[in-house]
Scaffold this active site. Structure first.
Site, PDB file in Angstrom:
ATOM      1  N   LYS A   1      48.505  30.211  48.205  1.00 26.24           N
ATOM      2  CA  LYS A   1      47.282  29.481  47.636  1.00 26.24           C
ATOM      3  C   LYS A   1      47.350  27.991  47.382  1.00 26.24           C
ATOM      4  O   LYS A   1      48.629  27.613  47.234  1.00 26.24           O
ATOM      5  CB  LYS A   1      46.905  30.230  46.334  1.00 26.24           C
TER       6      LYS A   1
ATOM      7  N   SER B   1      38.882  33.171  38.363  1.00 29.02           N
ATOM      8  CA  SER B   1      39.367  31.527  38.431  1.00 29.02           C
ATOM      9  C   SER B   1      38.629  30.987  39.588  1.00 29.02           C
ATOM     10  O   SER B   1      38.392  29.841  39.540  1.00 29.02           O
ATOM     11  CB  SER B   1      40.727  31.541  38.655  1.00 29.02           C
TER      12      SER B   1
ATOM     13  N   ARG C   1      37.469  43.946  37.545  1.00 35.02           N
ATOM     14  CA  ARG C   1      36.202  43.578  37.260  1.00 35.02           C
ATOM     15  C   ARG C   1      35.280  44.504  38.041  1.00 35.02           C
ATOM     16  O   ARG C   1      34.118  44.960  37.352  1.00 35.02           O
ATOM     17  CB  ARG C   1      35.734  42.230  37.724  1.00 35.02           C
TER      18      ARG C   1
ATOM     19  N   HIS D   1      40.539  36.532  31.544  1.00 30.45           N
ATOM     20  CA  HIS D   1      42.143  36.757  31.471  1.00 30.45           C
ATOM     21  C   HIS D   1      42.457  36.966  29.946  1.00 30.45           C
ATOM     22  O   HIS D   1      43.284  37.857  29.645  1.00 30.45           O
ATOM     23  CB  HIS D   1      42.994  35.565  31.885  1.00 30.45           C
TER      24      HIS D   1
END
Length: 159
Positions: A42, A129, A91, A18
């Site tokens: 979440k 993460s 990514r 990040h």
């Protein structure tokens, strides 16, 4: 008016991946707003206020970066703050499919604000993460993946 871009995410926790996207954005744009989302769907490792604090500490060396927490729809934050573009890090090609859907949705909800995709640098392309949390929860060493404020906060959680 200064052009401001927004980099939204849950940042639970913020990683060097990040931070790489934020630092690169800070070079490209006059103002970068890191927007830490509450995301009630979440179960976070860190509460929103702590994620905001950790992000602030992690970007303290970047004078043109500001951090906020938000629980609203991203499109509303974008409109309220007159954001120029939404920054998204990617990514893999799997990220691309999901991010493309979000980009179309956000463009529709914000009357045309574009999403800009920054590919992760090779060094951080495998860091997320989720992976950091998984390593942490299994008592692994995450020091190479997270900035010092996050590492300190994780170590304090273990006490």
């Amino acid at each position: 008016m200064t052009k401001t871009v927004i980099y939204p995410g849950t940042f639970d926790p913020i990683t060097y991946g990040h931070l790489d996207i934020i630092e690169r954005s800070a070079v490209l744009f006059p103002q970068v707003l890191v927007a830490v989302a509450s995301n009630p769907t979440k179960k976070p490792l860190f509460e929103l206020a702590e994620r905001v604090r950790l992000a602030e500490e992690s970007v303290a060396h970047l004078p043109n970066v500001q951090v906020i927490g938000f629980s609203d729809l991203l499109a509303n934050v974008v409109k309220e703050r007159h954001i120029t573009a939404i920054i998204r890090g990617m990514r893999t090609t799997m990220d691309f499919e999901y991010e493309l859907q979000l980009a179309h949705l956000n463009r529709a909800l914000t009357d045309g604000v574009e999403s800009l995709f920054l590919p992760s640098t090779e060094k951080w392309s495998y860091v997320s993460s989720t992976i950091v949390r998984e390593i942490y929860l299994h008592r692994g060493d995450v020091s190479q993946f997270v900035p010092p404020p996050v590492l300190t906060a994780l170590m304090e959680k273990n006490r």
